[in-house]
Design a protein around this motif. Structure first.
Motif, PDB file in Angstrom:
ATOM      1  N   LYS A  62       0.832  -1.209   0.000  1.00  0.00           N
ATOM      2  CA  LYS A  62       0.000   0.000   0.000  1.00  0.00           C
ATOM      3  C   LYS A  62       0.867   1.260   0.000  1.00  0.00           C
ATOM      4  N   ILE A  63       1.994   1.194   0.698  1.00  0.00           N
ATOM      5  CA  ILE A  63       2.931   2.320   0.686  1.00  0.00           C
ATOM      6  C   ILE A  63       3.537   2.476  -0.703  1.00  0.00           C
ATOM      7  N   LEU A  64       3.923   1.350  -1.302  1.00  0.00           N
ATOM      8  CA  LEU A  64       4.467   1.391  -2.668  1.00  0.00           C
ATOM      9  C   LEU A  64       3.438   1.916  -3.652  1.00  0.00           C
ATOM     10  N   ALA A  65       2.172   1.590  -3.424  1.00  0.00           N
ATOM     11  CA  ALA A  65       1.098   2.089  -4.290  1.00  0.00           C
ATOM     12  C   ALA A  65       0.975   3.598  -4.178  1.00  0.00           C
ATOM     13  N   TYR A  66       1.073   4.120  -2.966  1.00  0.00           N
ATOM     14  CA  TYR A  66       0.959   5.568  -2.754  1.00  0.00           C
ATOM     15  C   TYR A  66       2.113   6.310  -3.440  1.00  0.00           C
ATOM     16  N   ALA A  67       3.252   5.629  -3.531  1.00  0.00           N
ATOM     17  CA  ALA A  67       4.430   6.260  -4.144  1.00  0.00           C
ATOM     18  C   ALA A  67       4.300   6.408  -5.651  1.00  0.00           C
ATOM     19  N   GLY A  68       3.289   5.732  -6.272  1.00  0.00           N
ATOM     20  CA  GLY A  68       3.128   5.958  -7.713  1.00  0.00           C
ATOM     21  C   GLY A  68       2.360   4.929  -8.493  1.00  0.00           C
ATOM     22  N   SER A  69       1.681   4.002  -7.843  1.00  0.00           N
ATOM     23  CA  SER A  69       0.988   2.945  -8.585  1.00  0.00           C
ATOM     24  C   SER A  69      -0.311   3.431  -9.223  1.00  0.00           C
ATOM     25  N   ILE A  70      -0.547   2.962 -10.451  1.00  0.00           N
ATOM     26  CA  ILE A  70      -1.877   3.033 -11.065  1.00  0.00           C
ATOM     27  C   ILE A  70      -2.391   1.607 -11.004  1.00  0.00           C
ATOM     28  N   SER A  71      -3.245   1.332 -10.054  1.00  0.00           N
ATOM     29  CA  SER A  71      -3.702  -0.038  -9.824  1.00  0.00           C
ATOM     30  C   SER A  71      -4.844  -0.384 -10.766  1.00  0.00           C
ATOM     31  N   ILE A  72      -4.680  -1.474 -11.501  1.00  0.00           N
ATOM     32  CA  ILE A  72      -5.708  -1.894 -12.452  1.00  0.00           C
ATOM     33  C   ILE A  72      -6.180  -3.313 -12.132  1.00  0.00           C
ATOM     34  N   GLN A  73      -7.370  -3.632 -12.560  1.00  0.00           N
ATOM     35  CA  GLN A  73      -7.907  -4.979 -12.392  1.00  0.00           C
ATOM     36  C   GLN A  73      -7.478  -5.826 -13.579  1.00  0.00           C
TER      37      GLN A  73
END
Length: 267
Positions: A113-124
């Motif tokens: 979740k921290i790595l996601a906040y740093a720049g992830s565009i999360s896709i299904q």
């Protein structure tokens, strides 16, 4: 920059900057101490526009690949020539840099979740879910989010959608290219699979020479090239086209393995 200024995804830039700084300091030794990262193409990074750039790359681990790119891209922008020496470059990171990742992966732990906040565009993912094969429609909101990120800055994507080599590229990447017309920059990496576990969080073996080659932007006719043509062009550019396997003889494969052994270095 206002302390509470947000990016288009509602992430506070001040917080994102500190997360990148901390993660950068924590991970630097993985590429400059335990192992060595060899870089080519820093000058290409410096010549790119600030927005609407899509990096396409082969994929070897979940996270180590993209973390290395954050290091290399920021080091290049800070004037380093094909190296990530002197981690001072991470103090002023490029904040409008994103990477495409599977939503289910980015929700699994506090660290992801921290790595996601740093720049992830999360896709299904449309083809895989919870370890099982699925077949579902692309979420238009995922495509729109990638477009939003391109409009704001740079996006890294791994069009194979898997860390398994030589797998076919997903056509969604070509559709995104035709729709948003980004500058498309191929990146070829190696050594990460030998250095890290599959997730890219644990150093599996030390003394491995990793490599990252940043290539010149591709020439693409956004209006007239077919999706299939773009996919083939990407496969060749990131060296994952099936022909790379077909032309390799058993003798050459053995030589390739020997070369891999030589890539190990001793400090």
């Amino acid at each position: 920059m206002g302390i509470f200024k947000e990016n288009p995804f509602g992430h506070i830039l001040f917080l994102k900057k500190w997360l990148i700084r901390i993660l950068g300091i924590m991970s630097h030794q993985r590429y400059k101490g335990f192992n060595k990262l060899e870089v080519e193409g820093s000058e290409i990074i410096r010549a790119l526009p600030d927005t609407n750039v899509l990096f396409v790359s082969n994929h070897q681990t979940y996270f180590a690949d993209v973390v290395a790119m954050f290091h290399v891209f920021n080091a290049s922008l800070s004037g380093r020539d094909d190296n990530i020496k002197n981690i001072g470059y991470i103090w002023h990171p490029k904040l409008n840099m994103y990477y495409v990742a599977a939503a289910e992966t980015m929700k699994k732990s506090l660290l992801t979740k921290i790595l996601a906040y740093a720049g992830s565009i999360s896709i299904q993912r449309t083809w895989r879910s919870e370890g099982k094969d699925v077949n579902r429609q692309v979420k238009m909101s995922d495509i729109s989010n990638i477009g939003t990120a391109l409009n704001d800055g740079w996006v890294v994507t791994f069009p194979q959608g898997t860390t398994t080599p030589w797998k076919p590229l997903r056509k969604g990447t070509a559709h995104i290219i035709k729709r948003y017309k980004p500058v498309v920059v191929p990146v070829v990496i190696d050594g990460f699979r030998r250095s890290f576990d599959k997730k890219g969080l644990r150093v599996k073996k030390k003394g491995i020479l990793q490599s990252m080659v940043i290539k010149e932007p591709l020439e693409i006719d956004y209006e007239n090239e077919s999706v299939e043509s773009i996919i083939e062009k990407l496969e060749y550019a990131i060296e994952q086209h099936p022909s790379f396997l077909k032309v390799i003889s058993e003798k050459e494969l053995l030589a390739y393995e020997e070369e891999n052994k030589k890539r190990e270095w001793r400090s």
